[in-house]
Write a protein that holds these residues in place. Structure first.
Motif, PDB file in Angstrom:
ATOM      1  N   GLN A 402      -5.278  72.147  14.656  1.00 56.89           N
ATOM      2  CA  GLN A 402      -5.521  73.406  15.389  1.00 56.89           C
ATOM      3  C   GLN A 402      -4.199  73.966  15.762  1.00 56.89           C
ATOM      4  O   GLN A 402      -3.543  75.090  15.872  1.00 56.89           O
ATOM      5  N   LYS A 403      -3.046  73.109  15.746  1.00 57.97           N
ATOM      6  CA  LYS A 403      -1.612  73.454  15.847  1.00 57.97           C
ATOM      7  C   LYS A 403      -0.950  74.183  14.531  1.00 57.97           C
ATOM      8  O   LYS A 403       0.304  74.375  14.470  1.00 57.97           O
ATOM      9  N   GLU A 404      -1.829  74.292  13.556  1.00 55.42           N
ATOM     10  CA  GLU A 404      -1.507  74.526  12.083  1.00 55.42           C
ATOM     11  C   GLU A 404      -0.446  73.601  11.444  1.00 55.42           C
ATOM     12  O   GLU A 404       0.397  73.922  10.616  1.00 55.42           O
ATOM     13  N   ASP A 405      -0.400  72.244  11.964  1.00 55.14           N
ATOM     14  CA  ASP A 405       0.555  71.422  11.270  1.00 55.14           C
ATOM     15  C   ASP A 405      -0.374  70.329  10.240  1.00 55.14           C
ATOM     16  O   ASP A 405      -0.633  69.586  10.430  1.00 55.14           O
ATOM     17  N   LYS A 406      -0.703  71.309   9.122  1.00 52.73           N
ATOM     18  CA  LYS A 406      -1.900  70.604   8.021  1.00 52.73           C
ATOM     19  C   LYS A 406      -1.085  69.588   7.507  1.00 52.73           C
ATOM     20  O   LYS A 406      -2.090  68.342   7.209  1.00 52.73           O
ATOM     21  N   GLN A 407       0.066  69.127   7.497  1.00 55.60           N
ATOM     22  CA  GLN A 407       0.619  68.134   6.580  1.00 55.60           C
ATOM     23  C   GLN A 407       0.322  66.738   7.697  1.00 55.60           C
ATOM     24  O   GLN A 407      -0.054  65.811   7.182  1.00 55.60           O
ATOM     25  N   THR A 408       0.829  66.948   8.679  1.00 60.27           N
ATOM     26  CA  THR A 408       0.378  65.719   9.831  1.00 60.27           C
ATOM     27  C   THR A 408      -0.709  65.377   9.808  1.00 60.27           C
ATOM     28  O   THR A 408      -1.224  64.321  10.093  1.00 60.27           O
ATOM     29  N   ALA A 409      -1.728  66.572  10.154  1.00 60.46           N
ATOM     30  CA  ALA A 409      -2.966  66.445  10.092  1.00 60.46           C
ATOM     31  C   ALA A 409      -3.720  65.648   9.108  1.00 60.46           C
ATOM     32  O   ALA A 409      -4.346  64.570   9.393  1.00 60.46           O
ATOM     33  N   ALA A 410      -3.257  65.738   7.950  1.00 63.62           N
ATOM     34  CA  ALA A 410      -3.742  65.122   6.719  1.00 63.62           C
ATOM     35  C   ALA A 410      -3.301  63.766   6.847  1.00 63.62           C
ATOM     36  O   ALA A 410      -4.197  62.687   6.179  1.00 63.62           O
ATOM     37  N   GLU A 411      -2.186  63.530   7.430  1.00 61.54           N
ATOM     38  CA  GLU A 411      -1.876  61.879   7.321  1.00 61.54           C
ATOM     39  C   GLU A 411      -2.675  61.044   8.054  1.00 61.54           C
ATOM     40  O   GLU A 411      -3.268  60.128   7.944  1.00 61.54           O
ATOM     41  N   TRP A 412      -2.962  61.620   9.433  1.00 63.97           N
ATOM     42  CA  TRP A 412      -3.984  61.009  10.308  1.00 63.97           C
ATOM     43  C   TRP A 412      -5.370  60.910   9.716  1.00 63.97           C
ATOM     44  O   TRP A 412      -6.184  59.960   9.609  1.00 63.97           O
TER      45      TRP A 412
END
Length: 436
Positions: A402-412
């Protein structure tokens, strides 16, 4: 003895040395000692106040005021500096006199630097009349006299300096030059020669001019008339022109002084305003430092009270209440306290599970409220207390998404996919979020 006490005692030692030097009028030496004292402890207001007095005695009123103003900001109550400031600022016109003296000194310095020594000497002599203790002005005047090789006048000026500050290094150096070019022994020898160069007259000795002759009555009258004529001529041709020249010279000097004051007034006012602005900035910085220290101290007291509250709950086995206080506590101000951090680590181990749950509940409520930054901070705090597993990882990934940090989201999301069985609902949700 710890480091702070050593610094405290060193500062007081330098202050005591400066105090003794000031008592015997070694003002320049006292200034050096007191500055060392303040380098050790800038909050030593006794040393700062004494340094201001030393500056004041040497004619440097602006520097004295700076020290006393700083002292009042560091110690607003029960401070002798308040009396000194009232003495200087409370008398009408006194500050203006000091300001004009400083302007004249700066102008004299400019004249000296531009090879206009006549005006410089004239200006410095006026300063001496207004502030006879202005050491810097005395020294500059002595240098100008030395440049002219007028060693007697230079010696008189330096003698005054050494009466004010007996160990002034510059004055002592210039005095050696004066002595080398005059010589006390030579002066004494000349006085001795003059005293014994003539025979003392006896009571019955009579001096008769070789052309002596008695005058008659007509000759006496004629001599009187001739004397009157010569006297009138002397007044008309010698005394009156000299008086006229002196009056014109005095008028020219007054006009020169008037034009000079007009010319340098604006420049010096700007410099004075800069000094005032600098003092105001220093005052604001000191006030901010005091406010920061007070805020930090208040936070430390609050943190210690919270820790005591937690320990009380733990003693009664009230883990939920202890965890609730723990998650609200900000321990950043106590990180350098070893005893505190040791106790906090033990508390953390006991309330970790309960605190993790509370952080997690708060994070979910903040997500629903749209406060993603605060929610993310509480999610990570929950993870730090205790790993929440795949479900919490997935929720953290959703926040980053939701914060548009797709790279970090993908890691989780990858952590969820790797830990969950293939085909499970949570694994499929993570894949969809991941974009597979």
């Amino acid at each position: 003895m710890d480091f702070e006490k050593k610094i405290f005692f060193a500062s007081n030692s330098y202050y005591n040395v400066g105090l003794e030097q000031a008592r015997v009028r070694d003002l320049s030496g006292a200034a050096v000692s007191l500055k060392k004292s303040l380098r050790m402890d800038k909050y030593n207001t006794d040393a700062r106040n004494l340094l201001g007095l030393v500056y004041y005695e040497m004619g440097e009123t602006a520097n004295a005021l700076v020290q006393w103003v700083i002292s009042m900001n560091l110690q607003p109550e029960d401070n002798r500096a308040e009396h000194y400031l009232n003495e200087v600022q409370g008398k009408p016109g006194k500050l203006e006199v000091y300001s004009q003296t400083l302007k004249k000194y700066n102008q004299a310095l400019y004249y000296a630097q531009t090879d206009n020594s006549d005006l410089a000497i004239l200006q410095l002599n006026r300063i001496m009349e207004e502030n006879s203790h202005f050491v810097k002005a005395h020294l500059l005047l002595a240098i100008l006299y030395l440049q002219r090789e007028d060693y007697l006048k230079a010696g008189k000026v330096l003698y005054k300096v050494l009466k004010i500050d007996k160990n002034n290094a510059k004055a002592q150096y210039y005095m050696e030059i004066v002595k080398a070019n005059t010589g006390k022994a030579e002066i004494e020898r000349k006085k001795f020669k003059q005293a014994f160069s003539h025979r003392k007259m006896e009571d019955d000795d009579v001096i008769i001019p070789p052309t002596y002759r008695e005058n008659t009555g007509w000759q006496t009258i004629l001599n009187i008339l001739v004397g009157l004529v010569l006297g009138a001529a002397f007044v008309f041709f010698i005394i009156m022109p000299a008086n006229v020249t002196a009056i014109k010279g005095k008028h020219n000097q007054e006009m020169l002084s008037f034009y000079q004051q007009i010319g340098d007034g604006e420049h010096e006012n700007e410099k004075l305003q800069e000094s005032i602005n600098r003092l105001e900035e220093e005052k604001k910085e000191l006030e901010q430092q005091v406010a920061d220290k007070e805020a930090q101290r208040a936070l430390q007291i609050q943190t210690c009270e919270q820790l005591l509250t937690i320990l009380g709950y733990l003693q009664n086995d009230e883990l939920t209440n202890a965890a609730h206080v723990y998650v609200q506590m900000d321990s950043s101000s106590m990180q350098e306290n070893e005893v505190f951090t040791t106790i906090l680590a033990d508390v953390r181990a006991k309330v970790a599970e309960q605190a993790s749950v509370m952080y997690l509940q708060t994070a979910r409520e903040q997500v629903n409220g749209g406060d993603l930054d605060a929610a993310l901070a509480n999610y990570l705090a929950s993870q730090e207390m205790k790993d929440g597993g795949a479900q919490v990882w997935y929720e953290i990934g959703q926040v980053y998404l939701q914060k548009e940090d797709k790279q970090t989201a993908a890691e989780w999301f990858d952590k969820v996919i790797a830990s969950e069985p293939a085909g499970s609902a949570l694994s499929e949700q993570a894949k969809n979020a991941r974009g597979y």
